[in-house]
Design a protein around this motif. Structure first.
Motif, mmCIF file in Angstrom:
data_model
loop_
_atom_site.group_PDB
_atom_site.id
_atom_site.type_symbol
_atom_site.label_atom_id
_atom_site.label_comp_id
_atom_site.label_asym_id
_atom_site.label_seq_id
_atom_site.Cartn_x
_atom_site.Cartn_y
_atom_site.Cartn_z
ATOM 1 N N GLY A 274 41.841 29.002 46.537
ATOM 2 C CA GLY A 274 40.122 28.044 47.505
ATOM 3 C C GLY A 274 40.641 28.239 48.505
ATOM 4 N N ARG A 289 38.531 27.835 55.453
ATOM 5 C CA ARG A 289 38.224 27.397 54.487
ATOM 6 C C ARG A 289 38.146 26.951 53.454
ATOM 7 N NH1 ARG A 289 40.673 32.996 52.141
ATOM 8 N NH2 ARG A 289 39.796 32.080 50.444
ATOM 9 N N ALA A 293 34.792 25.791 51.439
ATOM 10 C CA ALA A 293 34.815 24.928 50.541
ATOM 11 C C ALA A 293 34.166 24.198 50.452
ATOM 12 C CB ALA A 293 35.978 25.423 50.224
ATOM 13 N N TYR A 297 29.782 25.178 48.578
ATOM 14 C CA TYR A 297 30.439 24.892 46.993
ATOM 15 C C TYR A 297 30.872 23.166 46.343
ATOM 16 C CZ TYR A 297 31.112 29.904 47.379
ATOM 17 O OH TYR A 297 30.798 31.210 48.112
ATOM 18 N N GLY A 360 36.119 26.628 45.681
ATOM 19 C CA GLY A 360 36.474 27.624 47.045
ATOM 20 C C GLY A 360 37.237 28.511 45.567
ATOM 21 N N GLN A 363 34.006 29.250 43.095
ATOM 22 C CA GLN A 363 32.700 29.146 43.413
ATOM 23 C C GLN A 363 31.433 29.167 43.322
ATOM 24 O OE1 GLN A 363 32.630 33.067 46.339
ATOM 25 N NE2 GLN A 363 34.533 32.545 46.898
#
Length: 413
Positions: A274, A289, A293, A297, A360, A363
């Motif tokens: 993720g 990242r 995430a 999400y 992540g 999703q």
């Protein structure tokens, strides 16, 4: 005089073991302690199948160990696989199957229930190491907490400024539960305020605050109700690279220890996917990242299910006797509310952080079912290892983060 509700975790009454249908049984991966009456009962069982297992795997503690753990007389030595030697091929307890539930030791008979008696009042919380217990706690939109009575408790406004803060346990619990459920503040802000509250309790207990608990509590509640604390907390910027670095360090500490379950490895693999945790990826790239995430999400998921992490924290308050821990029952024990808040914050930040990475990974398919599995696998593998908390608190101290700033960086996204 103030009327205080003696709240109790009513939801624990709903728990029923689902036996071999459970995704991860409670008979593997840790040490089972045996009290003296259960030990004597085991030794007296006349059964050709069970007796050899008792003789080989029921190990009394040394005298020194018994002094350190007075309520424990022996342990059940697990098999090399980590499973209990009494676990049947159907993943059921052979002691219970052959001799009935009354033959179980206290540990096995009560788990995942955590029964206690506080001031002659009985209550039971749940350990989220059990998948079914985790579902009961995390999925209930309005977690059932009973208030069997509301009793006026006297306190002396003229008392010296350093009273025994344990005397205000029920006032502190009532305030804590109300704060954790106060959705006019974001959850990280509620925890920030709870940390401030715990540090002030420390100061009162050590005579460092020139006022008593009653007047402090009243002023703190009024400040929260006024809403004027929002602005100052919003000025605290997040530090996602630091948060992620601490999170990965926590994970690696546990993965390097024995008895890591398959479900935890699956969870950590999802977390790594993720956030794009691959060789050669920089911390800045991971943090980007991780933030994506969260924004895309995890944050929408928690906004849709605001009870999920609230319920986790409320159960922890009951389960760990926040903010005193087992010291609540030890006359003359040093009471360290700030230390117990730090432990609560560390566990929460671990669970919240891994949930972000797992979100992540999945999703738009991230669901309550996946979230429950994530929390349960982390809880089972981290909550029962006291050395983990000691190591993390030492790490924070070495980095100069064992303070309000460091803990806030773990909480703030």
């Amino acid at each position: 005089m103030r009327a205080v509700h003696f709240s109790q975790p009513e939801y624990a009454r709903r728990f029923q073991c689902i036996g071999s249908s459970c995704e991860e049984d409670c008979c593997s991966g840790w040490q089972v302690t045996v009290d003296k009456p259960s030990y004597d009962r085991f030794k007296a069982i006349d059964d050709d199948e069970l007796r050899p297992i008792f003789e080989q795997h029921l190990q009394p503690l040394t005298e020194q160990q018994k002094q350190q753990h007075p309520s424990v007389f022996a342990i059940i030595q697990m098999l090399p696989s980590g499973a209990c030697p009494f676990l049947s091929t159907e993943r059921l307890c052979s002691i219970q199957l052959k001799r009935g539930p009354e033959s179980l030791c206290k540990t096995c008979a009560t788990f995942p229930r955590m029964p206690r008696v506080i001031d002659e009042k009985h209550e039971t919380a749940l350990s989220l190491s059990c998948p079914e217990a985790a579902r009961i706690v995390l999925l209930e939109e309005d977690l059932q907490i009973s208030s069997p009575d509301s009793t006026p408790l006297l306190w002396d406004d003229q008392a010296p400024p350093a009273p025994e803060v344990r005397n205000y346990f029920w006032h502190i619990r009532e305030f804590t539960i109300q704060l954790l459920r106060n959705r006019s503040y974001l959850l990280w802000q509620r925890l920030f305020l709870l940390g401030t509250f715990a540090r002030r309790l420390d100061a009162i207990g050590h005579g460092q605050l020139e006022r008593g608990f009653p007047s402090f509590l009243l002023d703190f509640e009024n400040a929260i109700a006024s809403g004027r604390l929002h602005a100052s907390m919003e000025t605290i910027p997040p530090n996602l690279p630091l948060q992620l670095d601490l999170l990965i360090t926590m994970i690696n500490l546990r993965l390097g220890a024995p008895l890591v379950s398959r479900r935890l490895l699956e969870t950590i693999e999802d977390f790594g996917k993720g956030i794009g945790h691959l060789p050669g990826v920089t911390t800045a790239m991971l943090a980007a990242r991780y933030d994506a995430a969260w924004q895309q999400y995890a944050k929408p998921f928690f906004e849709q299910h605001p009870h999920f992490l609230e319920n986790y924290l409320i159960n922890q308050v009951y389960r760990n006797l926040f903010p005193f821990g087992e010291e609540l029952f030890r006359p003359g024990a040093i009471q360290e509310p700030a230390k117990h808040f730090a432990r609560l914050a560390i566990h929460y930040s671990l669970i919240k952080g891994v949930l972000i990475g797992v979100a992540g990974c999945y999703q738009k398919n991230f669901s309550l079912e996946i979230a429950v599995k994530t929390v349960q696998s982390l809880y089972r593998n981290f909550e029962h290892h006291a050395k983990f908390l000691d190591d993390i608190q030492m790490l924070l101290a070495e980095r100069g983060l064992d303070n309000a700033y460091g803990l806030t960086m773990l909480l703030r996204n």
